[in-house]
Design a protein around this motif. Structure first.
Motif, PDB file in Angstrom:
ATOM      1  N   ILE A 173       0.835  -0.896   0.158  1.00 40.01           N
ATOM      2  CA  ILE A 173       0.001   0.061   0.151  1.00 40.01           C
ATOM      3  C   ILE A 173       1.010   1.109   0.035  1.00 40.01           C
ATOM      4  CG2 ILE A 173      -1.748   1.205   1.204  1.00 40.01           C
ATOM      5  CD1 ILE A 173      -2.788  -1.705   0.326  1.00 40.01           C
ATOM      6  N   GLY A 174       0.999   2.180  -0.866  1.00 42.61           N
ATOM      7  CA  GLY A 174       1.724   3.309  -1.207  1.00 42.61           C
ATOM      8  C   GLY A 174       0.714   4.510  -1.144  1.00 42.61           C
ATOM      9  N   ARG A 175       1.172   5.274  -0.105  1.00 44.42           N
ATOM     10  CA  ARG A 175       0.422   6.658  -0.149  1.00 44.42           C
ATOM     11  C   ARG A 175       1.441   7.526  -1.272  1.00 44.42           C
ATOM     12  NH1 ARG A 175       0.427  12.258   0.612  1.00 44.42           N
ATOM     13  NH2 ARG A 175       2.653  12.310   0.547  1.00 44.42           N
ATOM     14  N   VAL A 176       0.485   7.999  -2.085  1.00 43.96           N
ATOM     15  CA  VAL A 176       1.300   8.618  -3.429  1.00 43.96           C
ATOM     16  C   VAL A 176       1.859  10.082  -3.152  1.00 43.96           C
ATOM     17  CG1 VAL A 176       0.921   9.596  -5.680  1.00 43.96           C
ATOM     18  CG2 VAL A 176      -0.298   7.725  -5.469  1.00 43.96           C
ATOM     19  N   CYS A 177       3.230  10.340  -3.398  1.00 49.78           N
ATOM     20  CA  CYS A 177       3.800  11.466  -3.221  1.00 49.78           C
ATOM     21  C   CYS A 177       4.043  12.360  -4.464  1.00 49.78           C
ATOM     22  CB  CYS A 177       5.238  11.223  -2.739  1.00 49.78           C
ATOM     23  SG  CYS A 177       5.270  10.300  -1.079  1.00 49.78           S
ATOM     24  N   MET A 178       3.609  13.663  -4.347  1.00 48.69           N
ATOM     25  CA  MET A 178       3.619  14.423  -5.439  1.00 48.69           C
ATOM     26  C   MET A 178       3.495  15.918  -5.107  1.00 48.69           C
ATOM     27  SD  MET A 178      -0.016  12.933  -6.892  1.00 48.69           S
ATOM     28  CE  MET A 178      -0.346  14.549  -8.056  1.00 48.69           C
ATOM     29  N   ASP A 179       4.587  16.700  -5.206  1.00 51.19           N
ATOM     30  CA  ASP A 179       4.580  18.015  -4.592  1.00 51.19           C
ATOM     31  C   ASP A 179       4.966  18.986  -5.668  1.00 51.19           C
ATOM     32  OD1 ASP A 179       7.223  17.233  -4.784  1.00 51.19           O
ATOM     33  OD2 ASP A 179       7.882  18.416  -3.062  1.00 51.19           O
ATOM     34  N   ARG A 180       5.110  18.757  -6.858  1.00 49.27           N
ATOM     35  CA  ARG A 180       5.886  19.620  -7.815  1.00 49.27           C
ATOM     36  C   ARG A 180       4.504  20.675  -8.416  1.00 49.27           C
ATOM     37  NH1 ARG A 180      10.484  20.355 -10.772  1.00 49.27           N
ATOM     38  NH2 ARG A 180      11.337  18.425  -9.987  1.00 49.27           N
ATOM     39  N   VAL A 181       4.888  21.969  -8.296  1.00 45.32           N
ATOM     40  CA  VAL A 181       4.055  23.000  -8.681  1.00 45.32           C
ATOM     41  C   VAL A 181       4.207  23.169 -10.249  1.00 45.32           C
ATOM     42  CG1 VAL A 181       3.456  25.529  -8.746  1.00 45.32           C
ATOM     43  CG2 VAL A 181       4.289  24.170  -6.468  1.00 45.32           C
ATOM     44  N   GLY A 182       3.093  23.340 -11.015  1.00 43.86           N
ATOM     45  CA  GLY A 182       3.033  23.219 -12.372  1.00 43.86           C
ATOM     46  C   GLY A 182       2.991  21.965 -13.081  1.00 43.86           C
ATOM     47  N   CYS A 204       1.792  19.128 -11.000  1.00 42.00           N
ATOM     48  CA  CYS A 204       0.532  18.625 -10.110  1.00 42.00           C
ATOM     49  C   CYS A 204      -0.327  19.655  -9.818  1.00 42.00           C
ATOM     50  CB  CYS A 204       1.161  18.101  -8.503  1.00 42.00           C
ATOM     51  SG  CYS A 204       2.352  16.902  -8.724  1.00 42.00           S
ATOM     52  N   PRO A 205      -1.538  19.354 -10.105  1.00 43.59           N
ATOM     53  CA  PRO A 205      -2.589  20.456  -9.970  1.00 43.59           C
ATOM     54  C   PRO A 205      -2.584  20.995  -8.760  1.00 43.59           C
ATOM     55  CG  PRO A 205      -3.712  18.270 -10.404  1.00 43.59           C
ATOM     56  CD  PRO A 205      -2.291  18.050 -10.421  1.00 43.59           C
ATOM     57  N   GLU A 206      -3.064  22.261  -8.343  1.00 48.08           N
ATOM     58  CA  GLU A 206      -3.240  22.924  -7.281  1.00 48.08           C
ATOM     59  C   GLU A 206      -3.738  22.263  -6.185  1.00 48.08           C
ATOM     60  OE1 GLU A 206      -3.912  27.465  -5.264  1.00 48.08           O
ATOM     61  OE2 GLU A 206      -3.992  27.131  -7.491  1.00 48.08           O
ATOM     62  N   TYR A 207      -5.119  21.737  -6.809  1.00 46.65           N
ATOM     63  CA  TYR A 207      -6.064  21.035  -5.922  1.00 46.65           C
ATOM     64  C   TYR A 207      -5.439  19.553  -5.505  1.00 46.65           C
ATOM     65  CZ  TYR A 207      -7.557  18.471 -10.097  1.00 46.65           C
ATOM     66  OH  TYR A 207      -7.483  17.598 -11.123  1.00 46.65           O
ATOM     67  N   TYR A 208      -4.674  19.194  -6.004  1.00 45.74           N
ATOM     68  CA  TYR A 208      -4.279  17.891  -5.832  1.00 45.74           C
ATOM     69  C   TYR A 208      -2.785  17.564  -5.819  1.00 45.74           C
ATOM     70  CZ  TYR A 208      -4.276  12.541  -5.931  1.00 45.74           C
ATOM     71  OH  TYR A 208      -3.882  11.276  -5.618  1.00 45.74           O
ATOM     72  N   ARG A 209      -2.147  18.169  -4.780  1.00 46.45           N
ATOM     73  CA  ARG A 209      -0.594  18.258  -4.603  1.00 46.45           C
ATOM     74  C   ARG A 209      -0.323  18.062  -3.138  1.00 46.45           C
ATOM     75  NH1 ARG A 209       0.208  23.192  -7.575  1.00 46.45           N
ATOM     76  NH2 ARG A 209       0.501  24.812  -6.003  1.00 46.45           N
ATOM     77  N   ASP A 210       0.883  17.618  -2.664  1.00 50.42           N
ATOM     78  CA  ASP A 210       1.318  18.018  -1.225  1.00 50.42           C
ATOM     79  C   ASP A 210       1.809  19.416  -1.106  1.00 50.42           C
ATOM     80  OD1 ASP A 210       1.099  15.093  -0.540  1.00 50.42           O
ATOM     81  OD2 ASP A 210       2.866  14.479  -1.523  1.00 50.42           O
ATOM     82  N   GLU A 211       1.588  19.944  -0.055  1.00 49.42           N
ATOM     83  CA  GLU A 211       1.850  21.353   0.350  1.00 49.42           C
ATOM     84  C   GLU A 211       2.991  21.497   0.093  1.00 49.42           C
ATOM     85  OE1 GLU A 211       0.218  22.382   4.030  1.00 49.42           O
ATOM     86  OE2 GLU A 211      -1.966  22.146   3.399  1.00 49.42           O
ATOM     87  N   SER A 212       4.165  20.739   0.551  1.00 50.23           N
ATOM     88  CA  SER A 212       5.581  20.760   0.513  1.00 50.23           C
ATOM     89  C   SER A 212       6.340  19.408   0.511  1.00 50.23           C
ATOM     90  CB  SER A 212       5.921  21.728   1.583  1.00 50.23           C
ATOM     91  OG  SER A 212       5.768  20.867   3.108  1.00 50.23           O
ATOM     92  N   PRO A 213       7.715  19.383   0.328  1.00 53.14           N
ATOM     93  CA  PRO A 213       8.240  18.023   0.535  1.00 53.14           C
ATOM     94  C   PRO A 213       8.392  17.622   2.037  1.00 53.14           C
ATOM     95  CG  PRO A 213       9.491  19.542  -0.652  1.00 53.14           C
ATOM     96  CD  PRO A 213       8.430  20.363  -0.150  1.00 53.14           C
ATOM     97  N   GLU A 214       8.455  18.680   3.158  1.00 57.44           N
ATOM     98  CA  GLU A 214       8.275  18.110   4.444  1.00 57.44           C
ATOM     99  C   GLU A 214       6.875  17.427   4.649  1.00 57.44           C
ATOM    100  OE1 GLU A 214      11.317  20.883   3.726  1.00 57.44           O
ATOM    101  OE2 GLU A 214       8.856  21.048   3.373  1.00 57.44           O
ATOM    102  N   ALA A 215       5.747  18.138   4.127  1.00 61.65           N
ATOM    103  CA  ALA A 215       4.390  17.784   4.400  1.00 61.65           C
ATOM    104  C   ALA A 215       4.226  16.340   3.619  1.00 61.65           C
ATOM    105  CB  ALA A 215       3.109  18.713   3.752  1.00 61.65           C
ATOM    106  N   SER A 216       4.660  15.874   2.705  1.00 64.70           N
ATOM    107  CA  SER A 216       4.520  14.866   1.973  1.00 64.70           C
ATOM    108  C   SER A 216       5.348  13.669   2.640  1.00 64.70           C
ATOM    109  CB  SER A 216       5.350  14.879   0.655  1.00 64.70           C
ATOM    110  OG  SER A 216       5.143  13.663  -0.107  1.00 64.70           O
TER     111      SER A 216
END
Length: 479
Positions: free
Chosen positions: A174-183, A185-197
């Motif tokens: 089971i993997g929680r998907v990690c994705m934080d790159r602005v531009g 990943c859409p704004e409505y669906y991305r991690d807030e920051s690397p630390e948050a991810s």
């Protein structure tokens, strides 16, 4: 959950002995203890009295008749055989409602149009439960005893998927998907920051470790969605997390040519310190290319990339259905195998349209023939080879080699009972077809066993999957 019992399975057992060879064991009894482990395999005499005596002798040797644990016997009927459970090495659980919906898109457009909106919506707990319950039940019904799942960025719904797999008895990564790159990943669906991810990933890992401390059924897997979705800071953090936890990693590599160009643009060697600008080098420089890494697709890999994959002992999940559906390309599996790459099969829902690993196996055979049409006849994969990828190959990809994928003493009983339609000798035209639920495979009785298996591979479906067990537990039965 049913009361634990010792079990004796009687009939024909078919499994991969090696890549290009299936072994057929007829008139055989396999004994499985109350912990779900195969403890004895015995050929049986043809006489019914002698068979009963032989089975009883094994019971006595195992001291089963002296214990308080009940004994349950299963025996194949005509047209039935036991086969190892399938292992799906790559699928996206939240995308299941979208199977068959990919329009005219290629990979990057498809993500924006179909995938990200659906995944983001599963932060709704009720919707996530509805989708995840169905995908676990559906894959089990197709004989998938182990699945490597991508979830979403949402921690509660990711944890719910782990809970549901554990409750249903399906082995799962089971993997929680990690994705934080602005531009990207859409704004409505991305991690807030690397630390948050990273914090959210640790939270999900902790939950799975609590519900299954020995990781016998569910295991966490570190899951950078794919390199373009992650910043260099996040990639570095995930690599460090992989090193400190020794957990498996799953991600995508070299699926689409536009995606590969995007990786070169986002991760130039001057930024990462990689030895070159290849997709594989990006994962390697961040410590995400290990002997526990599952790389989905690998369609457009270079010679040098494959060499480093072999050196790091990373694995490839071949997803022929989605590669064709999204027009990504045809992976050269024979070439990968010849180079020493361990490969398994993935349904890759919802880029792939089917939850069936059997479908993935037949698609793998067909895609290999398209590769062969390009001039290399050796590229063709046989029935035996694609079924190996679906079982033993997949077991190695997910880190369960020697534990599941075959029928040997010491292995767990992860298995499916396959039932095929036997055409009666007195069948008349038009009779015995309406209302039948035996699937598309008709057996006339003159076929050899290799022919029977080939007919199942190319024509079979979930109607032929009569029962499914994981670690000795009955987890699916077709009514």
């Amino acid at each position: 959950m049913a009361e634990p019992s010792n079990k004796c399975f009687i009939g024909t057992f078919i499994h991969s002995k090696k890549l290009d060879e299936l072994e057929y064991r007829h008139d055989t009894a396999v004994f499985v203890d109350s912990h779900g482990k195969i403890v004895a395999i015995e050929p049986l005499p043809s006489s019914s009295d002698q068979r009963a005596a032989a089975i009883t002798a094994v019971y006595d040797h195992l001291q089963w008749r002296d214990s308080q644990t009940p004994i349950v016997q299963y025996e194949c009927r005509e047209g039935e055989f036991y086969f190892p459970g399938f292992i799906d090495t790559h699928l996206h659980a939240p995308q299941y409602p979208n199977v068959g919906i990919f329009g005219k898109s290629t990979l990057l457009d498809w993500l924006d149009t179909y995938t990200f909106p659906l995944e983001a919506s599963l932060s709704d707990a009720a919707k996530a439960r509805r989708v995840y319950t169905r995908v676990v039940r559906k894959t089990l019904s197709h004989g998938t005893t182990c699945a490597a799942y991508y979830a979403t960025i949402d921690v509660p719904s990711t944890n719910l998927l782990a809970d549901l797999c554990l409750g249903a008895g399906q082995r799962a990564l089971i993997g929680r998907v990690c994705m934080d790159r602005v531009g990207i990943c859409p704004e409505y669906y991305r991690d807030e920051s690397p630390e948050a991810s990273l914090a959210a990933t640790r939270e999900s890992i902790a939950h799975i470790s609590r519900i299954d401390p020995l990781m016998e059924i569910v295991r966490p897997v570190i899951t950078p969605r794919f390199a373009p979705s992650c910043t260099t800071t996040l990639m570095k953090g995930l690599g460090e997390l992989a090193r400190s936890t020794q957990l498996p990693v799953q991600t995508h590599v070299s699926e689409n040519k536009n995606e590969i160009a995007l990786v070169r643009e986002l991760f130039p060697p001057a930024l990462t310190g990689a030895v070159d600008d290849t997709y594989t080098a990006v994962y390697d420089v961040f410590g995400l290319l290990t002997d526990k890494t599952i790389l989905a697709h690998g369609i457009h890999l270079s010679e040098g990339e494959v060499d480093i994959i072999v050196e790091r002992k990373a694995k490839i999940s071949h997803c022929p259905c989605s590669n064709s559906a999204i027009t990504s390309g045809a992976a050269r599996v024979r070439w990968l195998l010849g180079k020493g790459v361990c490969c398994g099969l993935g349904t890759d829902m919802s880029g792939g349209y089917s939850p069936s690993v059997l479908e993935a196996a037949r698609q793998a055979a067909l895609v290999s023939r398209h590769v062969a049409m390009g001039g290399d006849d050796r590229a063709k994969l046989s029935v035996e080879e694609v079924l190996y990828l679906a079982t033993r190959g997949g077991a190695e990809v997910v880190g369960l080699e020697g534990k599941v994928g075959g029928f040997e003493v010491g292995m767990d009983w992860d298995a499916q009972l396959i039932g095929l339609s036997m055409v009666p000798e007195n069948e008349e035209e038009g009779e015995g077809v309406e209302g039948e639920d035996g699937g598309n495979v008709d057996i006339f009785g003159w076929e050899t066993w290799p022919d029977i298996v080939a007919k199942w591979l190319y024509n079979g479906d979930d109607r032929n999957t009569k029962k499914v067990w994981v670690k000795g537990r009955l987890v699916h039965e077709r009514k």
